[in-house]
Design a protein around this motif. Structure first.
Motif, short mmCIF file in Angstrom:
data_model
loop_
_atom_site.label_atom_id
_atom_site.label_comp_id
_atom_site.label_asym_id
_atom_site.label_seq_id
_atom_site.Cartn_x
_atom_site.Cartn_y
_atom_site.Cartn_z
N ARG A 166 -36.43 -37.15 0.45
CA ARG A 166 -35.40 -38.15 0.72
C ARG A 166 -35.17 -38.24 2.23
NH1 ARG A 166 -33.22 -42.92 0.07
NH2 ARG A 166 -31.04 -42.98 0.74
N ALA A 167 -35.36 -39.43 2.80
CA ALA A 167 -35.24 -39.61 4.25
C ALA A 167 -34.01 -40.44 4.58
CB ALA A 167 -36.49 -40.30 4.79
N ILE A 168 -33.31 -40.04 5.63
CA ILE A 168 -32.23 -40.85 6.17
C ILE A 168 -32.45 -41.03 7.68
CG2 ILE A 168 -30.58 -40.01 4.46
CD1 ILE A 168 -29.26 -38.39 6.77
N THR A 169 -31.82 -42.05 8.23
CA THR A 169 -31.95 -42.34 9.66
C THR A 169 -30.67 -41.95 10.38
OG1 THR A 169 -33.45 -44.16 9.19
CG2 THR A 169 -32.43 -44.12 11.38
N LEU A 170 -30.79 -41.15 11.43
CA LEU A 170 -29.63 -40.75 12.21
C LEU A 170 -29.24 -41.87 13.19
CD1 LEU A 170 -30.48 -37.02 13.05
CD2 LEU A 170 -29.58 -38.02 10.95
N ASN A 171 -28.07 -41.70 13.80
CA ASN A 171 -27.55 -42.76 14.67
C ASN A 171 -28.46 -43.06 15.86
OD1 ASN A 171 -25.26 -43.15 13.13
ND2 ASN A 171 -24.10 -41.58 14.21
N ASP A 172 -29.23 -42.07 16.30
CA ASP A 172 -30.11 -42.31 17.45
C ASP A 172 -31.46 -42.85 17.05
OD1 ASP A 172 -31.26 -40.14 16.26
OD2 ASP A 172 -31.38 -38.92 18.07
N GLY A 173 -31.63 -43.17 15.77
CA GLY A 173 -32.87 -43.76 15.30
C GLY A 173 -33.89 -42.76 14.78
N SER A 174 -33.64 -41.47 14.98
CA SER A 174 -34.57 -40.47 14.47
C SER A 174 -34.41 -40.34 12.95
CB SER A 174 -34.33 -39.12 15.15
OG SER A 174 -32.99 -38.72 14.97
N THR A 175 -35.38 -39.74 12.32
CA THR A 175 -35.40 -39.65 10.87
C THR A 175 -35.42 -38.19 10.42
OG1 THR A 175 -36.62 -41.72 10.71
CG2 THR A 175 -36.68 -40.29 8.79
N VAL A 176 -34.62 -37.91 9.40
CA VAL A 176 -34.63 -36.58 8.79
C VAL A 176 -35.06 -36.74 7.33
CG1 VAL A 176 -33.23 -34.63 8.02
CG2 VAL A 176 -32.87 -35.61 10.29
N THR A 177 -36.07 -36.00 6.95
CA THR A 177 -36.55 -36.02 5.57
C THR A 177 -36.23 -34.69 4.92
OG1 THR A 177 -38.35 -37.50 6.16
CG2 THR A 177 -38.54 -36.34 4.07
N GLN A 178 -35.45 -34.76 3.85
CA GLN A 178 -35.06 -33.55 3.13
C GLN A 178 -36.01 -33.30 1.97
OE1 GLN A 178 -30.83 -32.23 1.83
NE2 GLN A 178 -31.66 -33.36 0.10
N ASN A 179 -36.62 -32.15 1.97
CA ASN A 179 -37.40 -31.69 0.82
C ASN A 179 -36.61 -30.60 0.14
OD1 ASN A 179 -40.06 -33.12 1.50
ND2 ASN A 179 -39.60 -31.98 3.37
#
Lengths: 129, 270
Positions: free
Chosen positions: B221-234
């Motif tokens: 599951r990926a979300i986008t942070l306020n600075d445009g970077s992406t975090v993908t949770q496994n």
């Protein structure tokens, strides 16, 4: 003599230097000691260096503190990464106030901890032997 | 040092010794580099499942706690006949350069039901731990909440209350805030990207039950942070439970699709 110091009759003169790397965020710390009784400090140089090898620019504040009151020489001057700023073009005198029983001192603060090195060079002058 | 009077902002070539006058002229000419703004972590939520009858949202906020996004499947409590502990493994991939690390600060579980719902003055005791790696068997404990007592109430979002069935809606989730160096709790640990961890929750009291949920689990599951970077949770199943009681039991939160268990949403500062 004593306070104020008569610099025509210098009895002692010590060359001093202090380096500081502030570790707080926008928190003023002493970058040179307070002037003691019978002394005046002639500040010859204040050099501020951004020690970052990355691309982090960093703001710096330099102030004179006296008896709890802070007055700024420089406020939020941006120091580019790997750049240095020579803050003084001419010497600056800091003195001791015998009526208040305290002396002036220099303080510095940085925007990002540990990214700025501050070098202060001064002469401690006394007319008391 | 550059061979002209003022640095070129576009090229970041201000390296060298400067005087105040030069800085002033460069500023007036819009050529002095701008201040660096340090990265400030914000609160984000990432879901491990889609929700059941209504979709769970995530990102800068979540509707975890809204009636209808859980199910009645299963129950758990502090009893030998029920599962009283659950855990899930997780790791995060990060695409960016600003956020150096992150913290897990909130966990969600199914609503409380059953006998401990006598009144809103009742406190529910629980405990949470975070382990390095996947599992609770031999892994290093990097966080221990100690015993936490959370009062029952109807606001089940953002860790304000331990959601009670007195309010109705057994199929709600609730979000619990992990204490950060308060009471007997450890400070919330700083977690690293691309590194596996396990978070475990356990009830410390009897005479009550809590719902689990059918996760219809998702992964990556990926979300986008306020600075445009992406975090993908496994997230991952945890198959080894052998820490001290109550963390020695086994339960079934699934990192795969179609599983069931707890932790439908995890909250992070990142």
């Amino acid at each position: 003599m004593a306070n104020p110091v008569n610099v025509v009759n210098v009895a002692k003169l010590f060359g001093k230097n202090k380096t500081t790397r502030p570790s707080g965020t926008n928190a003023l710390v002493d970058i040179m000691p307070e002037v003691l009784s019978n002394y005046v400090h002639k500040v010859n140089q204040i050099i501020v260096t951004n020690n970052e090898t990355s691309t982090n620019n960093c703001d710096v504040r330099i102030a004179i503190e006296f008896n709890g009151t802070v007055r700024y020489l420089a406020y939020d001057i941006t120091i580019p990464y790997r750049a240095s700023l020579s803050l003084l073009d001419t010497p600056l005198y800091l003195s001791y106030d015998s009526s208040a029983g305290v002396g002036e001192k220099l303080q510095g603060a940085v925007q990002t901890p540990n990214e700025i090195d501050i070098v202060v060079s001064w002469e401690e002058i006394s007319d008391v032997a | 040092m550059p061979n002209y009077r003022i640095p070129n902002n576009a090229n970041n070539d201000a390296n060298g010794m400067w005087k105040m006058n030069a800085v002033q002229r460069a500023r007036q000419g819009s050529e002095w580099p701008n201040a660096h703004i340090p990265y400030t972590p914000s609160q984000y939520y990432i879901r491990t499942c889609n929700g059941y009858t209504s979709t769970i949202t995530d990102g800068t906020n979540t509707n975890c706690g809204t009636s209808g996004n859980g199910t009645y499947q299963g129950s758990w409590n502090y009893s030998s006949s029920w599962n009283n502990c659950d855990a899930i493994g997780f790791s995060h991939q990060y695409t960016g350069s600003n956020a150096a690390n992150y913290k897990l600060n909130k966990i969600s579980i199914g609503s409380g039901i059953g006998a401990w719902t006598g009144n809103f003055g009742t406190y529910i005791s629980w405990r949470a731990k975070i382990y390095a790696g996947f599992g609770t068997a031999t892994n290093t404990i990097v966080y221990d909440s100690g015993t936490v007592s959370t009062i029952q109430g109807c606001n089940c979002i953002m860790g304000l209350n331990f959601y009670s069935s007195i309010c109705g809606g057994y199929d709600n989730f609730m979000m619990l805030a992990l204490p950060d160096a308060t009471g007997s709790a450890d400070p919330l640990p700083t977690l690293s990207w691309n590194t596996g961890y396990t978070v475990a929750f356990a009830y410390l009291m009897m005479n009550g039950q809590g719902r689990s949920q059918q996760s219809q689990g998702i992964n990556n599951r990926a979300i986008t942070l306020n600075d445009g970077s992406t975090v993908t949770q496994n997230h991952f199943n945890v198959g080894s439970y052998s820490d001290n009681s109550p963390f020695g039991s086994w339960n079934g939160t699934s990192g795969g699709s179609g599983g069931s268990g707890q932790f439908p949403v995890l909250g992070y500062m990142m």
